[in-house]
Every structure is written in C-alpha cells, then in structure tokens.
Scaffold this active site. Structure first.
Site, PDB file in Angstrom:
ATOM      1  N   ASP A  46     -16.101 -52.477 -17.073  1.00  0.00           N
ATOM      2  CA  ASP A  46     -15.812 -51.369 -17.978  1.00  0.00           C
ATOM      3  C   ASP A  46     -14.817 -51.819 -19.035  1.00  0.00           C
ATOM      4  O   ASP A  46     -14.797 -53.000 -19.397  1.00  0.00           O
ATOM      5  CB  ASP A  46     -15.287 -50.170 -17.172  1.00  0.00           C
ATOM      6  CG  ASP A  46     -15.738 -48.848 -17.749  1.00  0.00           C
ATOM      7  OD1 ASP A  46     -15.189 -48.452 -18.782  1.00  0.00           O
ATOM      8  OD2 ASP A  46     -16.651 -48.220 -17.163  1.00  0.00           O
ATOM      9  N   HIS A 276     -11.569 -45.140 -20.520  1.00  0.00           N
ATOM     10  CA  HIS A 276     -12.810 -44.997 -19.755  1.00  0.00           C
ATOM     11  C   HIS A 276     -12.777 -45.745 -18.423  1.00  0.00           C
ATOM     12  O   HIS A 276     -13.085 -45.190 -17.360  1.00  0.00           O
ATOM     13  CB  HIS A 276     -13.960 -45.499 -20.641  1.00  0.00           C
ATOM     14  CG  HIS A 276     -15.319 -45.176 -20.162  1.00  0.00           C
ATOM     15  ND1 HIS A 276     -16.034 -46.010 -19.318  1.00  0.00           N
ATOM     16  CD2 HIS A 276     -16.130 -44.133 -20.430  1.00  0.00           C
ATOM     17  CE1 HIS A 276     -17.218 -45.485 -19.097  1.00  0.00           C
ATOM     18  NE2 HIS A 276     -17.320 -44.339 -19.753  1.00  0.00           N
ATOM     19  N   SER A 462     -21.545 -42.006 -17.100  1.00  0.00           N
ATOM     20  CA  SER A 462     -20.416 -42.909 -16.843  1.00  0.00           C
ATOM     21  C   SER A 462     -19.571 -42.432 -15.679  1.00  0.00           C
ATOM     22  O   SER A 462     -18.893 -43.219 -15.027  1.00  0.00           O
ATOM     23  CB  SER A 462     -19.529 -43.011 -18.087  1.00  0.00           C
ATOM     24  OG  SER A 462     -20.127 -43.800 -19.073  1.00  0.00           O
TER      25      SER A 462
END
EC number: 3.4.14.10
Length: 1311
Positions: A46, A276, A462
C-alpha cells in the site's frame, strides 16, 4: 443551573466502526480467542504503514506489530556515494569532530560512534520529497505564515527608510545623480521584497544524510532539523533489525524508518505517501488493548509494510514498486498479503506483476494474496487489476451492512444491506468473474500521526480487502495452532463454498469465518483440497477462463464451445522437484456437471485425471429476452463427496443486446428506484453512430449514477466508458411532486458495439423515486478516413487540401459546421545516450533468481520560450501497468542544472517549463531480459507542446474554393439520412502560420468537429497535420531576380596576366598568415596558466602584431580567469596587470571615431565593404566594454584594500561613466558579465536594492541552458551575498536552500 438529560442516551454503536459481526469474525474469536491472527504475518502492499499509528505497536501477545517496513518504490532513496573523512576542530569551548555534508554545511558528529574505517558517506534529501502532498501543503502554509512575519518587518522598514529619505529631500528640485541613484535603490529594495514574497515557495527542510559502517551494520544519521549537530541523533539501521523509527518534527509528526542498500551507497528513507496504507493495516490487524472493540479483525497478527505507492506520483503505484513487493513477499516469508490498489487493464490475468504473484508468490511459495476488486461499478466488466482480473488472487468486493450504516455514515434512515453501488463487477473480458468474495467495505480506524486525526472513515474495496485478509488470518492462525498444513488453493475454495449469498449478480457471497473454519475442518483430509481446477476455453487467445457472449454476432445463434479443465498443483512451475508426481499419478476425480440454467447444456459426467479433460458446452441465447443480462454456471461436483460444493465453476455470461427498431431513439419511462437499486439495459449501438445524447428526467430529490460501457478488443473498459452523477435536489423529500428536472449529456460512442446503460440510485440516497431516460443517436461518419477505423484524421500539410467524404447513416443531421482547430505541436526525439546494466542484488533479484536489468535512456531538448506546457509521451509504455510485459517504465524531467522538474510514469502528465533553455528526460525501462531491452535503445519520445496561438484550418465545400476563396466557405448545415457530402480542409498557404520553432515532420494536433454547438464528452475526431518543408529562399548569387541560374560571365581570355597572379598569391599568403595568427591566439587559452610557452607565444605575437586587438583581448580574458579563480578578492598583483592591459587596449582604439560611427544611423542594406566595417567596429565595441569592465573590477579590488581609496573610487566612477556610454542598457541585464560590473559599482555604493533588482531581471529573462549553468550558479551565489549584505537573514537562508535545490550537489536524482 443544572442540565436535565433525556431519559436515556443510547450507547454508540462502536461495533460498526470496524465491522466484524457480519463476517462471523467476532463470533469466531469468542469461540477461539487464541486464533486471533497470532503466528500469522500479513504483508500490506500500500502507501506505507505508520509505526506510530494507534493500535499498531504490539500484538495481543506483546510482540512487535510491524516487523518490517520497506519502501519498494525508491521514492525515499538517497544516494550516499560521496565519502568524507572527519576533521577535528576547536571552537574555543570544546573539541569538535566534524564532516562536511553534501549541503555544504559543517556537521558535528559524535566521536563515540563506532566507525572503524573513519569513513562517512554523505547524501542529501529535500524533506518535502518524502511527504504526501496534503502534508507538504499544510506545512508550506504554516511555515509561510511564520516566515512572512519577518518579511513584513523588513518591508515596513524599507518603506520607512524610503519615506524618511523623501522627507529629507522634499525641498530638492534638482537632485544629484547620487541622490537619484539612492532613491532608486530604496525603491528597488521595496520592489525586490514584494517580488520575493510574490514568488515565495517554501523550500522546506533539506536533510543531510550520513552513513557509516559500525563493523556489523550500516548506520544512518539524519539531520532532521538542520541543526548540524548530529550528537544524540538516533543511529538508525534497517528497520527489521532493531525496529527503530524516528519523527522528523512535532510540526509534521511524520514518522520514518530507514533501510540501507548497496554497501551504504543508497539510504532508503521510508515514509507514508498517504493515510490509506495505515488505515488498511489497522482494519486487518490493529490491537487496542484499552478498547478491544476497536481492534482490527486479526489483532494477533504481525505486519510487514511494503510501500508501493510512490510519493513522487502522489501515491500511484509503479511497476518497479510492485516487482520489489513481490520479491519482498518471498524474502520475508509472509503468510498473507493484502493489496488495496489496482487499475483498469486491457488484458486480464496477464503481465509481469500478475505472473509474479500467480506463479511465484502464490503458486510456488504459498503466500495467500488478497486484493481489492475495484470501485468502478455499477456497470459490468469494470474489475480492476490485479484483484479482480487475476487467477489465484482472492478478489474482494465491498459490502455495506446495517451496523456500518448506523456507526459510520449517519443517514437519516436505514437502507438495505447490499454491495456498494460503486463496487466493481465482473465478468472480465475473458469470461472470468473476478470477484471471489465480498467483505465490509468501510471502517473508521487508525490513520498516520501526520494526518492529525487518530482515526477516520474510509470506504471502498480498499477497505473490504483488508477486512477479508483479517478474516483469513484468523483461519490461518487456527490452522497453525493445530499444526495443519494449508495452501492458497485450499483457503480460496473454502471461502467461496462457505460464503453467505447476498443476491449478487454472479452468486458471489459474503465471507463467513465460522463457516469457512467448519469447511476446512470437515474436509481437511480430502486429498485434492490443495489443487485448483483451471478452466480454459479451448482455442481462445491467451486462454479465456469463462464464456462471455456480449456482441450481436455472438448472441444471435447457438454457440458450441469447447472447455478444458485441468488440475493445477502447488509448485506446478517447479517440476524438477518431483514433489507432485505421486499425487498427479493418483489423482482421479469422478465429476458430475450441473448446469444452473436451461439455456446451457453440457455432459452429465466427466472422469478427470491430472492431465485434464475437455468437453463441449452448448449455449443457446436465442430465446433470451433482448436487452438483458444472463448468468449461468457449469458446476463440477465430486460424486464421492458432493457436500464439498463445486470443485470448479465454468462461468457463462450472456449479454443479449436489444436492436433498435426506430433507428435513432431509445426511451425508458418512469423506471422505479430505491437506495442502491440498479437498472441495466443492453443495446447494440447502430452501425455508423458516433454520438449519443442522453436526457435524464426526474422530479425526485435523490442522487443517481448513469454508467455506460462498451468493450473493445484489447482496450481497457475505460476507453469507451462514460459515467455521470446527477443530484436532483428540488422539491420536498418524498413527495415526488417537485418541478421536473432535466439533465442532458452528449458523448461519443462506438457504432456496432454493445453498450450497457446502467442507471443506479446511489446506495446511501434514501427514498423511492422514478426516473426517465431518453437517448438519441447521431452519426456523422467519415467515409474515407486515411486511417481506417480510427478517430484521427491525417492532414498532409504539403498538399493544398485534404478531402473528406462525410455521411449521415442514422438520421437527418442538422447544425453541421465543420471546423479544425490545432492547439498542440508534437516533436519526436530519440535518445542521445543509452546505458544497460543489472540492478542492485539487494532488492532487484526475482524469486526465480533472475536479476532485473535497467535500460536508461537520456533525451535532450531545448525550448525557445518560457512558460511552455509540455506533455512528454512514450507510446510504447503508456497505459500499461498490470498488463505490461515490462517490469516498469519511469521517467524524470530535469533542467540543465539537473534540478528535478517532475516525474512521469505510464500516464501522460503535463509540465510547466518556466524557463527557456535546455532540458533532459531520463527514462528507465526495467526487465530481466537484456536482449529485449537492447531492442529499445532508440525508443522515440513525443514532446507535445501546447500552442499559445491556435491554428485554425479553413473548410471549403468545393475544390476551386480552396484556391479562389479568401476564407472558409463552409458546407451546408444539414445532411439527409444516407446523404454523402465532400468537405475540403485547406492547408495554410502562409508558412508563418506554423509555430516559429516548428520543423518539417513535426505534427500539429487538435480536433475536427462537425457539430460545434454541442459539448461532446470524448470529443468528435482528432486531427493531425504534418508540417511540410518551408518555401525555398531565393538566392540572388545564383542568378538574376528570378533566381533561375547563374548570370552569364564574359571570358577574359585564355590566361590571366602575371601581375594579377602575383596579387592573388599575395592575398592568399596574407590570408594564410592571418589564419595562422588567429589559430595561435586561440591556442593561448589551452596552455596551463603558468606555462612559459604561453608567455613566449604572447611575446612573439605582440612583437609581430603590436596593434592587433585580439592578442591583448585574449591576455585580458586570461587575467580575468585568473582573478575569478582566486579564493577571496582579486589580488593586487592581478589587479595591476588587468589595469595595465585594459589601458593598453583602450589606447589602441580611437574611441571618438568609434563613438561617431555608432552615433550615425546605419543603412538597413549594407554592401560588402560596409558589412566588413560594421563587423570590425562591433568587435572593437565588445573589446572596449571588456576593457572598461575589467578596469572597474581591478579598481574595485584595489580600493577595497587601500587605506586611501578616494582616488581609486574617483577613477572607478569615471570609468563606469565611460562604460555606461557603450552599454546598450543600464543595467545591462542581457549580459551577465556586464551586469556583474554594474553590480560591483552598486555594491560599493551599498545600493544593494538596485543590484538585486537588476539580478532579478536577469534571472527572469535568461534561459537556463547547458552553456550558462556556471553563470547561473554564479548569479545565485551573488544573490545570496547581496541578501547577506542587506542583513535580510531569512531571505538569505531561503536562497541558500534554493541554491542547493536548483544545483543539486548529488547530480541526477535516482530512479
């Protein structure tokens, strides 16, 4: 006064912040509290994971949560190849051990550091390059607020000084020259300050990075606050060794760690490129001992952070980052990997990274790879790669539950549980469904400390992917605790066959942990659990994995398709081990095949061995209702154990497009919707249609999503995708009687291809509503396009016109008004250099032991203007990521000083080139095959520049109009259905229409529009014009006025006279001697400075040519070179020599005569004698300016060290007045050498404002090229000196930093 609470305040639904009930994870943990992920390592591919984020410090057993942190992208790499030795200094108070950093700063090191070699490697990094854009923007804003406090103090002071001077000189009606200059300087200071602030761009912290080897490990020390004192700073090493991390500052709160590669030559500073990755990691495995309900799904699991989101690209993944992540998965022996990243791809289940994961990471090393399916629904065939497109990867869709709706979204009323509207859907273009399971797709959980929020809401696949990853971690934890072996194939099969049905299009279910555990337990001893049965459609290119019939030719008749099923074992691609041979030999499966729909037929039974079997499938879509979507499966059951569920599924998707009966219009009236409801219609776009108009009508206050997709061969679904969001807000909620609202859109379509029209009410948009849709098809088609089937019209600029035949195949078309506007010029360049070499063994060796090679291509180009917009393009690599055969493509754009302008990956990006001058693009292509990379040595780069002045081409209806009409005559404004009309596009007669820097072969790019009154998404047609050669210039020397040939000459006889021959010989000898003399002069600069040979040659030339100016000029230039090389100021000896030579030069020139020459206006057309005279005088003028300037430099140097400098100052001022008469402008900003003379004078008079203002103009008007990089560096240094003399300390510090950025001491930035 007391406040009375309501009768009851309900508890916050905390269980919905990070959902675990819906997947049975919570109930599983209640039954098996020790199967909480312990013993399982999860890799998070990520944007990086913050080791300081809440819940990411320890596991439930007290073990470190994050056991390794790796930046796979290279965005944090610092080159540390420069080696320095310590120097001991005594500052009077203490003895200091110091080294010089690459910034030029003196760094204090700790003598207690264990460094046996006493060698230190140094590097440099701009801190902002390590930060995500939003953090950098926040810091820039905050730092500017602090910076401007001192700036406004300086500005107020400058304004005050100017006011005081004006008050004290208010009575002066005839100010002196000095007064005028002083006032101008005070005004300039104020102006310079305003300009500085206007152009302020915070450089941020510039890090000095120091590396040394302590005898066992490489260590890195980073000067995070520019204090230059490294004593007490943490000695960092590879994170996995000591799990150290540090924080840059309280202001940024950015935590970082390091890894050191290539024997200390590269330091990787690892930061997060976005929030994220931390959020994703927390969903999977966060552990909050004080509030367990906030835990991630598997709080006992450990994490390896693999950063694939490149900070330089705002967190976009790159091929290099993906490949290094795959390598790290194998090296770190991770059990599980989660990747919440993805892009559209043209070819599913194909590409360098996809193959690495499928065949090596999963198939050989047994890592279970889970990935997000994508957020590009609601239309079908919108899966993202790799999660939704690749075999053996578990692709996860996003589901929203009641607990999430209540805790996370705050809706006015509840809405049904379902898959999110935007969750991507299958099937892929090869028929495979892609999405394996669904999981909760939202959470409020941890984010990095630098975000300044402990947790936040994020949603998407996600988030569903790490939730599923955590669920799988629970299963693995249980299996490991019971010492049970498993494989990725076994786990995937258990998840699919135990999932909860959620009324999904393809029968994909919601993950259920308890049921999956029961499945694993029940069928653990079944022998073929660790086998995957691969479905392939025989005879299909690249092996389709399912049956997908979508176009009219596929669905208009029954289809018989041969399907093969072949078992695949773990380590299938490692056959030499023989590990699977016995199992292959023993595998015999007796299958019953079940067709789930009546329009599909297959054999009832199949006996299957390890070599696989094939069978025919008949699909009959003829009786299916047009306009619909239909799905079926052929499920293969083991007849000896049918309870296991299907061993394989052959997915069969049929799209039966409607054929329009009324030709050009399609209506859907009053379609009914509720939250998340989706209506799909499929139509065959009529042949010849190029444009569609959509009208969306509703009286309801709700949000709708219109999504339309056409699939074209070997194209991403995004190529022919249109999506629109409509929010109807008028009227009262729920009454449906408000004013009807209408939304209209026009967009291009592909005639003949099936289009899905998908309309959805957004999942969180409450209430039930009616919507009407109307589509009108248009078609203006080019019948004879030079590029068949393309939307690009090619125009040869060498031809007077280009003919197009246009037709309206669908309906009468009105409003036709063809136009061609060209707004981009494309230049093509090839690399000037290329190099091919293997990459670092530390992180660029594939799991199969093949080393990755890098081809570096260098492109050099120049721009004639400033503030140009440039888009570099590499067609060979663009728009290819997961389906790319190459590992990676990456490029960096630099200016002539090697300052980074920007970074480029597989997507086109436009850069603003602020300066005219020279630029460099360095591109890197990576692959394990050197032979393949060698074929790319001459790869072309397209340089697309936006034109400041657009080029419009004239349109004519008749050929003769091209030659006779003065402007466009156009064509008639309508076309009847089926009518054909000729259109003639004229090319420019006037070559000056083309851009000034254009060359033959360049292309002008733009648009061809037929209906200019409409805004059409996707455009109409592209146009490209090939620039022809320019008209030939007439050469009067080759003939008379017509230029047809040489003029006739008379013959003077058979031979020339002896006198003429002697004169010719004399002239040639003179020219030869002059040429020898000039060659000798040119070689004077090639001798070493102290060479006796040079002095001898000088003496010889001076004796033979005492009045020849270039000899003295060269001597003066050499003396100035000596002066510039002297450490401090010019030495008195050099200054006196310069004065002597300068006077010598000025005595040789009749300045009065020269001044008179320039005082007379010269004629425009000069004869040869006049041209020669002009050149001689121009050369003399240059020498005069050189001599006077050198004289000023010498006088200034002598005056600075003389105790009585008044006389020297007077001489200097008189010399300046003489020089000013010869300069074209004062200050002379077009020539830096002349400008430096001006600045010497202004500095002596302490008029620093005038000097800075002039220098600023030079920067603004001078391009940065390969020929003036040293001048540029000198000017930057001079600017810093002037700021220091003004005592503008903050601006001095600011410019020092920018000098480092503009002239990187480390050279090219690493890839």
């Amino acid at each position: 006064m007391s406040y009375k609470l309501p009768n009851s305040i309900p508890d916050f639904p905390t269980y919905g912040l990070l959902p675990k009930e819906e997947t049975e994870a919570a109930s599983f943990l209640k039954k098996h509290p020790e199967h909480d992920g312990r013993g399982v390592t999860i890799a998070i591919l990520d944007t990086g994971v913050d080791p300081g984020a809440a819940g990411l410090q320890t596991t439930t057993e007290g073990k470190p949560k994050i056991i390794d942190i790796i930046d796979c992208t290279g965005s944090g790499d610092v080159t540390t190849k420069v080696v320095v030795k310590p120097v001991i200094k005594d500052d009077g108070n203490e003895t200091l051990h110091t080294i010089q950093g690459l910034t030029g700063r003196t760094l204090i090191i700790d003598p207690k550091w264990n460094n046996p070699s006493e060698e230190y490697r140094v590097g440099i990094k701009r801190l902002y390059e390590l930060f995500p854009q939003d953090l950098a923007d926040r810091l820039r804003k905050e730092r500017k607020q602090d910076f401007v406090k001192e700036h406004y103090r300086l500005q107020a002071e400058a304004q005050h000084n100017l006011s005081l001077w004006e008050e004290s000189h208010s009575t002066s009606s005839n100010p002196s020259e000095r007064d005028t200059s002083t006032k101008a300087d005070l005004e300039a200071r104020l102006e310079v300050l305003k300009d500085l602030l206007k152009n302020y761009d915070d450089p941020g912290i510039i890090l000095d990075v120091v590396v040394f080897f302590d005898g066992s490990d490489w260590r890195a020390v980073i000067d995070v606050d520019e204090s230059c004192d490294l004593r007490g700073a943490p000695l960092l090493t590879d994170y996995r060794k000591e799990r150290q991390y540090h924080t840059f500052s309280k202001e940024d709160s950015m935590n970082f760690s390091v890894n050191i590669y290539e024997e200390g030559n590269i330091v990787s500073i690892v930061t997060t490129s976005h929030d994220h990755g931390t959020h994703v990691a927390a969903i999977s495995a966060a552990y909050h001992p004080d509030e367990p309900i906030l835990n991630g799904v598997a709080p006992g699991a450990q994490i390896v952070s693999l950063k694939i989101g490149d900070t330089r690209l705002d967190g976009m993944e790159t091929g290099a980052g993906l490949a290094r992540a795959a390598i790290s998965l194998v090296e770190t022996k991770c059990d599980l990997a989660n990747m919440s990243f993805g892009e559209a791809s043209a070819v599913p289940n194909y590409g360098h990274f996809t193959s690495l994961i499928r065949d090596e990471v999963v198939g050989k090393y047994g890592c279970i790879f889970i990935s997000s399916a994508g957020n590009n629904g609601p239309a079908l065939s919108t899966n993202g790669a790799p999660g939704g497109t690749s075999s053996d990867i578990i692709g996860v869709g996003a589901y929203v539950s009641h607990s999430m709706i209540q805790a996370e979204y705050g809706l006015l009323e509840s809405v049904p549980e379902r898959a999110y509207t935007w969750s991507s859907q299958g099937p892929n273009t090869d028929g495979d469904i892609g999405v394996t399971i669904y999981a909760p797709g939202g959470a409020i959980t941890s984010t990095p400390q630098c975000s300044l929020t402990k947790s936040q809401l994020m949603n998407g696949t996600s988030m569903s992917s790490p939730n599923a990853t955590g669920c799988v971690a629970l299963l693995l934890s249980g299996l490991k605790a019971e010492n049970k072996e498993y494989s990725p194939y076994r786990i995937k099969n258990a998840l699919v066959n135990s999932s909860k049905q959620i009324n999904e299009n393809f029968n994909v279910g919601l993950i259920q942990v308890e049921k999956a555990w029961e499945y694993l337990e029940k069928f653990y001893e079944t022998p073929d659990q660790d086998i995957v049965y691969e479905v392939k459609i025989s005879g299909s290119p690249r092996g389709k994995r399912g049956i997908y019939l979508r176009e009219t030719y596929e669905t208009s008749s029954p289809q018989t398709i041969n399907v093969s099923i072949k078992p695949k074992f773990m380590k299938e691609l490692d056959p030499t081990s023989g590990e699977n041979n016995q199992r292959k030999y023993e595998l015999e499966t007796r299958l019953a095949l079940v067709c789930t729909q009546t329009w599909v037929r297959a054999t009832d039974f199949l006996f299957l061995g390890s070599r696989g079997r094939a069978f025919d499938v008949k699909v009959d879509p003829t009786n299916l209702t047009p306009g619909g979507f239909y799905f079926a499966e052929i499920q293969g059951y083991d007849t000896t154990c049918p309870d296991r569920g299907p061993l394989f599924r052959v997915p069969i998707t049929v799209i039966k497009p409607s054929i329009l009966t009324n030709g050009s219009k399609l209506c859907f009236d009053k379609l009914s919707f509720g939250p998340g409801h989706i209506e799909r219609r499929f139509i065959k776009v009529p042949d010849g249609v190029t444009l569609k108009s959509a009208t969306h009508k509703s009286t309801s206050p709700a949000s709708f999503w219109l999504h339309m997709v056409q699939l074209l061969p070997l194209r991403r679904y995004t190529f022919q995708e249109r999506e629109y969001f409509f929010s109807f807000a008028k009227g009262s909620y729920g009454d449906g009687t408000g004013e009807e609202q209408i939304e209209k859109k026009n967009f291009t379509v592909c005639g003949g291809a099936t289009m899905e029209i998908c309309l959805a009410q957004y999942w969180s948009s409450i209430g039930n509503h009616d919507v009407s849709l109307e589509f009108i098809f248009h078609g203006i088609q080019i019948a004879n396009n030079a590029i068949s089937g393309s939307k690009t019209v090619f125009i040869n600029g060498g031809a007077p016109f280009t003919r197009l035949d246009i037709t309206a195949p669908i309906r009468r078309e009105e409003g036709i008004n063809p136009s061609v506007q060209l707004d981009v010029i494309r230049k093509e360049i090839r690399p000037t250099e290329s190099s091919l070499k293997p990459l670092c063994i530390d992180r660029d060796v594939l799991p199969n032991s093949r080393r990755i090679n890098a081809l570096t291509l260098t492109y050099k180009f120049s721009t004639p203007e400033k503030n140009l917009s440039l888009t570099p393009r590499f067609p060979a690599f663009f728009d290819l990521l997961y389906d790319s055969y190459f590992e990676d493509f990456f490029a960096i754009l630099y200016d002539a000083n090697k300052k980074v302008i920007g970074h480029l990956d597989i997507y086109a990006k436009t850069f603003k080139l602020e300066y005219k001058g020279d630029y460099i693009i360095r591109a890197q292509v990576r692959h394990h095959s050197q032979e393949l990379l060698e074929k790319l040595n001459n790869t072309i780069c397209f340089l697309d520049y936006n034109l400041s002045k657009k080029v419009n081409l004239d349109i004519y209806g008749q050929i003769h109009d091209v030659f006779t009409a003065e402007k466009s005559t156009g064509v008639k404004s309508y076309l009847e259905k089926g009518e054909r009309q000729a259109v003639f596009i004229g090319t420019p007669n006037d070559y000056s229409v083309y851009p000034k820097d254009s060359k033959p072969g360049d292309l002008l790019l733009g648009r061809l529009s037929f209906v200019n009154s409409l805004k059409i998404d996707g455009g109409q047609y592209s146009a490209s014009l090939l620039i022809p050669p320019p008209p030939a210039k007439k050469d009067s020397t080759n003939g008379g006025e017509d230029g047809k040939g040489p003029a006739p000459t008379s013959d003077s006889g058979p031979s020339e006279s002896t006198d003429k021959l002697e004169k010719k010989d004399e002239k040639i000898n003179e020219e030869l001697l002059e040429a020898i003399r000039d060659l000798q002069i040119s070689y004077l600069k090639k001798f070493p400075a102290e060479s006796t040979a040079r002095e001898d040659l000088f003496s010889d030339l001076k004796d033979r040519y005492p009045s020849h100016l270039p000899i003295s000029q060269t001597k003066l230039e050499l003396l100035l070179d000596v002066a510039s090389g002297e450490k401090e100021n010019m030495t008195p000896e050099t200054a006196k020599k310069i004065l002597e030579v300068s006077e010598e030069i000025l005595e040789k020139i009749d300045l009065t005569e020269l001044a008179q020459y320039y005082g007379v206006k010269q004629e425009a057309n000069l004869n040869e004698a006049a041209k020669k005279k002009k050149k001689e005088n121009d050369d003399k003028k240059k020498v005069v300016i050189l001599a006077l300037g050198a004289k000023i430099q010498a006088l200034a140097a002598l005056a600075s060290i003389s105790s009585s400098s008044d006389n020297l100052s007077t001489q200097l001022e008189e010399t300046w007045k003489q020089l000013a008469q010869w300069l074209d402008a004062v200050p002379p900003i077009s020539d830096l050498k002349q400008l430096l003379i001006y600045i010497i004078r202004e500095r002596r008079e302490k008029r620093y404002g005038n000097a800075l203002k002039a220098l600023g103009k030079w920067f603004g008007e001078t391009g940065l090229g390969n020929d003036n990089t040293k001048d540029y560096e000198k000017a930057l240094g001079l600017k810093i000196e002037l700021l220091k003399e003004l005592e503008w300390k903050d601006w001095e510090k600011y410019e020092k930093k920018w000098k480092i950025i503009r002239n990187p001491p480390g050279g090219y930035a690493p890839f």
